[in-house]
Design a protein around this motif. Structure first.
Motif, PDB file in Angstrom:
ATOM      1  N   SER A   1       0.814  -1.227   0.000  1.00  0.00           N
ATOM      2  CA  SER A   1       0.000   0.000   0.000  1.00  0.00           C
ATOM      3  C   SER A   1       0.839   1.266   0.000  1.00  0.00           C
ATOM      4  CB  SER A   1      -0.972   0.016   1.203  1.00  0.00           C
ATOM      5  OG  SER A   1      -1.853  -1.089   1.141  1.00  0.00           O
ATOM      6  N   LYS A   2       2.083   1.162  -0.472  1.00  0.00           N
ATOM      7  CA  LYS A   2       2.937   2.343  -0.581  1.00  0.00           C
ATOM      8  C   LYS A   2       2.858   2.898  -2.005  1.00  0.00           C
ATOM      9  CE  LYS A   2       6.793   2.976   1.281  1.00  0.00           C
ATOM     10  NZ  LYS A   2       8.223   2.968   1.669  1.00  0.00           N
ATOM     11  N   PRO A   3       2.557   4.189  -2.153  1.00  0.00           N
ATOM     12  CA  PRO A   3       2.464   4.769  -3.495  1.00  0.00           C
ATOM     13  C   PRO A   3       3.847   5.046  -4.078  1.00  0.00           C
ATOM     14  CG  PRO A   3       2.064   6.466  -1.858  1.00  0.00           C
ATOM     15  CD  PRO A   3       2.216   5.166  -1.101  1.00  0.00           C
ATOM     16  N   TYR A   4       3.939   4.982  -5.395  1.00  0.00           N
ATOM     17  CA  TYR A   4       5.187   5.300  -6.084  1.00  0.00           C
ATOM     18  C   TYR A   4       4.868   5.804  -7.489  1.00  0.00           C
ATOM     19  CZ  TYR A   4       4.564   0.742  -8.410  1.00  0.00           C
ATOM     20  OH  TYR A   4       4.069  -0.316  -9.135  1.00  0.00           O
ATOM     21  N   VAL A   5       5.853   6.418  -8.110  1.00  0.00           N
ATOM     22  CA  VAL A   5       5.723   6.870  -9.491  1.00  0.00           C
ATOM     23  C   VAL A   5       6.640   6.010 -10.346  1.00  0.00           C
ATOM     24  CG1 VAL A   5       5.954   8.788 -11.119  1.00  0.00           C
ATOM     25  CG2 VAL A   5       5.193   9.221  -8.767  1.00  0.00           C
ATOM     26  N   ARG A   6       6.076   5.287 -11.302  1.00  0.00           N
ATOM     27  CA  ARG A   6       6.891   4.508 -12.232  1.00  0.00           C
ATOM     28  C   ARG A   6       7.133   5.347 -13.480  1.00  0.00           C
ATOM     29  NH1 ARG A   6       5.788  -0.199 -16.503  1.00  0.00           N
ATOM     30  NH2 ARG A   6       7.935  -0.878 -16.757  1.00  0.00           N
TER      31      ARG A   6
ATOM     32  N   GLY B   1       4.652   2.142 -28.333  1.00  0.00           N
ATOM     33  CA  GLY B   1       4.333   1.768 -26.970  1.00  0.00           C
ATOM     34  C   GLY B   1       5.324   0.820 -26.329  1.00  0.00           C
ATOM     35  N   VAL B   2       6.457   0.570 -26.970  1.00  0.00           N
ATOM     36  CA  VAL B   2       7.466  -0.337 -26.432  1.00  0.00           C
ATOM     37  C   VAL B   2       8.390   0.420 -25.475  1.00  0.00           C
ATOM     38  CG1 VAL B   2       9.430  -1.812 -26.991  1.00  0.00           C
ATOM     39  CG2 VAL B   2       7.415  -1.806 -28.471  1.00  0.00           C
ATOM     40  N   VAL B   3       8.618  -0.139 -24.284  1.00  0.00           N
ATOM     41  CA  VAL B   3       9.501   0.484 -23.308  1.00  0.00           C
ATOM     42  C   VAL B   3      10.947   0.383 -23.791  1.00  0.00           C
ATOM     43  CG1 VAL B   3      10.381   0.391 -20.944  1.00  0.00           C
ATOM     44  CG2 VAL B   3       7.952  -0.001 -21.381  1.00  0.00           C
ATOM     45  N   VAL B   4      11.612   1.513 -23.941  1.00  0.00           N
ATOM     46  CA  VAL B   4      13.010   1.527 -24.362  1.00  0.00           C
ATOM     47  C   VAL B   4      13.939   1.980 -23.237  1.00  0.00           C
ATOM     48  CG1 VAL B   4      12.459   1.892 -26.789  1.00  0.00           C
ATOM     49  CG2 VAL B   4      12.784   3.872 -25.315  1.00  0.00           C
ATOM     50  N   GLU B   5      13.375   2.520 -22.160  1.00  0.00           N
ATOM     51  CA  GLU B   5      14.174   2.908 -20.999  1.00  0.00           C
ATOM     52  C   GLU B   5      13.272   2.895 -19.773  1.00  0.00           C
ATOM     53  OE1 GLU B   5      17.893   3.715 -19.519  1.00  0.00           O
ATOM     54  OE2 GLU B   5      17.442   3.657 -21.649  1.00  0.00           O
ATOM     55  N   ASP B   6      13.732   2.275 -18.704  1.00  0.00           N
ATOM     56  CA  ASP B   6      12.945   2.191 -17.480  1.00  0.00           C
ATOM     57  C   ASP B   6      13.740   2.822 -16.353  1.00  0.00           C
ATOM     58  OD1 ASP B   6      11.507   1.421 -15.194  1.00  0.00           O
ATOM     59  OD2 ASP B   6      10.755  -0.360 -16.199  1.00  0.00           O
ATOM     60  N   GLU B   7      13.247   3.939 -15.834  1.00  0.00           N
ATOM     61  CA  GLU B   7      13.952   4.653 -14.767  1.00  0.00           C
ATOM     62  C   GLU B   7      13.635   4.089 -13.388  1.00  0.00           C
ATOM     63  OE1 GLU B   7      16.282   6.827 -14.850  1.00  0.00           O
ATOM     64  OE2 GLU B   7      16.329   7.068 -17.017  1.00  0.00           O
ATOM     65  N   GLY B   8      12.643   3.206 -13.301  1.00  0.00           N
ATOM     66  CA  GLY B   8      12.354   2.553 -12.031  1.00  0.00           C
ATOM     67  C   GLY B   8      11.147   3.121 -11.319  1.00  0.00           C
ATOM     68  N   LYS B   9      10.994   2.687 -10.057  1.00  0.00           N
ATOM     69  CA  LYS B   9       9.876   3.109  -9.216  1.00  0.00           C
ATOM     70  C   LYS B   9      10.376   4.136  -8.209  1.00  0.00           C
ATOM     71  CE  LYS B   9       7.737  -1.492  -9.467  1.00  0.00           C
ATOM     72  NZ  LYS B   9       7.286  -2.670  -8.683  1.00  0.00           N
ATOM     73  N   PHE B  10       9.765   5.303  -8.204  1.00  0.00           N
ATOM     74  CA  PHE B  10      10.182   6.389  -7.318  1.00  0.00           C
ATOM     75  C   PHE B  10       9.238   6.461  -6.113  1.00  0.00           C
ATOM     76  CE2 PHE B  10      12.343   7.379 -11.173  1.00  0.00           C
ATOM     77  CZ  PHE B  10      13.456   8.127 -10.825  1.00  0.00           C
ATOM     78  N   TYR B  11       9.802   6.254  -4.918  1.00  0.00           N
ATOM     79  CA  TYR B  11       9.023   6.248  -3.681  1.00  0.00           C
ATOM     80  C   TYR B  11       9.251   7.539  -2.890  1.00  0.00           C
ATOM     81  CZ  TYR B  11       7.737   1.298  -4.062  1.00  0.00           C
ATOM     82  OH  TYR B  11       7.198   0.108  -4.457  1.00  0.00           O
TER      83      TYR B  11
ATOM     84  N   TYR C   1       6.946  16.575  -4.229  1.00  0.00           N
ATOM     85  CA  TYR C   1       7.508  15.418  -3.527  1.00  0.00           C
ATOM     86  C   TYR C   1       8.947  15.186  -3.961  1.00  0.00           C
ATOM     87  CZ  TYR C   1       2.590  14.548  -2.585  1.00  0.00           C
ATOM     88  OH  TYR C   1       1.289  14.682  -2.182  1.00  0.00           O
ATOM     89  N   ASN C   2       9.790  14.852  -3.010  1.00  0.00           N
ATOM     90  CA  ASN C   2      11.165  14.448  -3.303  1.00  0.00           C
ATOM     91  C   ASN C   2      11.228  12.928  -3.223  1.00  0.00           C
ATOM     92  OD1 ASN C   2      12.335  17.117  -3.549  1.00  0.00           O
ATOM     93  ND2 ASN C   2      12.025  17.316  -1.340  1.00  0.00           N
ATOM     94  N   LEU C   3      11.407  12.298  -4.377  1.00  0.00           N
ATOM     95  CA  LEU C   3      11.301  10.848  -4.475  1.00  0.00           C
ATOM     96  C   LEU C   3      12.657  10.206  -4.718  1.00  0.00           C
ATOM     97  CD1 LEU C   3       8.117  10.626  -6.750  1.00  0.00           C
ATOM     98  CD2 LEU C   3       8.256  10.921  -4.268  1.00  0.00           C
ATOM     99  N   GLU C   4      12.724   8.909  -4.397  1.00  0.00           N
ATOM    100  CA  GLU C   4      13.967   8.160  -4.572  1.00  0.00           C
ATOM    101  C   GLU C   4      13.650   6.803  -5.180  1.00  0.00           C
ATOM    102  OE1 GLU C   4      17.972   7.020  -2.002  1.00  0.00           O
ATOM    103  OE2 GLU C   4      16.083   7.410  -0.961  1.00  0.00           O
ATOM    104  N   ALA C   5      14.525   6.354  -6.077  1.00  0.00           N
ATOM    105  CA  ALA C   5      14.299   5.073  -6.761  1.00  0.00           C
ATOM    106  C   ALA C   5      15.599   4.313  -6.917  1.00  0.00           C
ATOM    107  CB  ALA C   5      13.680   5.303  -8.140  1.00  0.00           C
ATOM    108  N   THR C   6      15.450   2.979  -7.028  1.00  0.00           N
ATOM    109  CA  THR C   6      16.546   2.135  -7.495  1.00  0.00           C
ATOM    110  C   THR C   6      16.250   1.811  -8.938  1.00  0.00           C
ATOM    111  OG1 THR C   6      16.913   1.183  -5.317  1.00  0.00           O
ATOM    112  CG2 THR C   6      17.787  -0.030  -7.206  1.00  0.00           C
TER     113      THR C   6
END
Length: 278
Positions: free
Chosen positions: A96-101, A109-119, A129-134
């Motif tokens: 139940s934690k929100p994030y921005v993908r 529509g093909v993904v060519v770069e994935d920056e990850g999930k920003f929490y 919001y100041n977000l952080e991602a791996t």
């Protein structure tokens, strides 16, 4: 591809600087940029006349869950006929934690770069919001400042890019996650997918058949190896290529079910569209 995207961002910075130097600051609708060179400047995202945001200063990132945002087109400096778009989806994970993908897709529509999930590890509220991602498939940490606006825009400043990216709120909800644990592919995604893009040694077949736990084409049966999350599985493609491939299910902007396949972690990729959706 990462180098290409960074070149696009650099180009965006140059064009915005030229525009600002020649005119006074304006609102977002008037932020058109021009360039004398052969590469078209990035396009500003679609107008949000009918897509407004209500922002509660006492609520956190979860207030924007299921919303999807899309940038305007960015043109390749190597091929000005090719466009790429930045996407940002607000989701909630199994805890139940929100994030921005954040991902980059081509016009198919093909993904060519994935920056990850920003929490939001700082538990912010309101519009900023100041977000952080791996970063996806790596241990590189990345940060971003995201700003939601009541006129339906999202602006993201990434720590690894030199310019803000502006996104427009779309009518559709964030892309569905078709499998939570990757143990099987839902029946609604089964069927025959027809090849539409990809060539040379990477083009294995004109059709791809999808069932509950396997995909097969004319040369290989691809047994699932592991689920990477975000509708992406890792497979070993056997005799056809002798290495691992990542396969991602999703929908393009037309709502068509698609399967994109990247072999060996590098481009080019193969793209299939469900035959019932063509």
């Amino acid at each position: 591809m990462k180098k290409q995207i960074l070149c696009l961002i650099a180009l965006a910075i140059i064009t915005v600087i030229v525009s600002v130097a020649c005119s006074s600051p304006t609102d977002v609708e008037n932020m058109a940029v021009t360039e004398a060179g052969p590469t078209p400047p990035p396009e500003f995202p679609e107008d949000n006349t009918d897509n407004k945001l209500t922002i509660d200063t006492n609520q956190g990132l979860i207030q924007f869950k299921d919303l999807s945002f899309k940038s305007g087109a960015y043109y390749s400096i190597y091929d000005t006929t090719k466009k790429m778009y930045f996407y940002a989806d607000v989701r909630v994970d199994e805890n139940s934690k929100p994030y921005v993908r954040v991902v980059t897709k081509d016009e198919n529509g093909v993904v060519v770069e994935d920056e990850g999930k920003f929490y939001d590890n700082a538990n912010g509220t309101g519009a900023v919001y100041n977000l952080e991602a791996t970063r996806y498939k790596s241990n590189n940490r990345n940060t971003a400042t995201v700003t939601f606006t009541e006129d339906g825009y999202l602006r993201i400043k990434f720590s690894n890019y030199g310019a803000d990216i502006t996104y427009s709120l779309t009518d559709k909800k964030a892309e569905e996650e078709i499998s939570k644990d990757g143990t099987y592919i839902p029946e609604s995604w089964w069927g025959t997918y027809e090849w539409v893009q990809g060539s040379g040694q990477y083009h294995l077949s004109a059709e791809l058949t999808v069932t509950a736990n396997r995909m097969s084409d004319a040369t290989d049966v691809l047994a699932p190896d592991s689920y990477l999350g975000d509708n992406t599985w890792s497979y070993y493609c056997g005799a056809g290529c002798g290495q691992y491939t990542t396969v991602t299910f999703g929908r393009n902007d037309k709502g068509q079910r698609i399967v994109s396949e990247v072999i060996g972690g590098a481009q080019p990729y193969i793209l299939y569209i469900h035959s019932d959706d063509k």
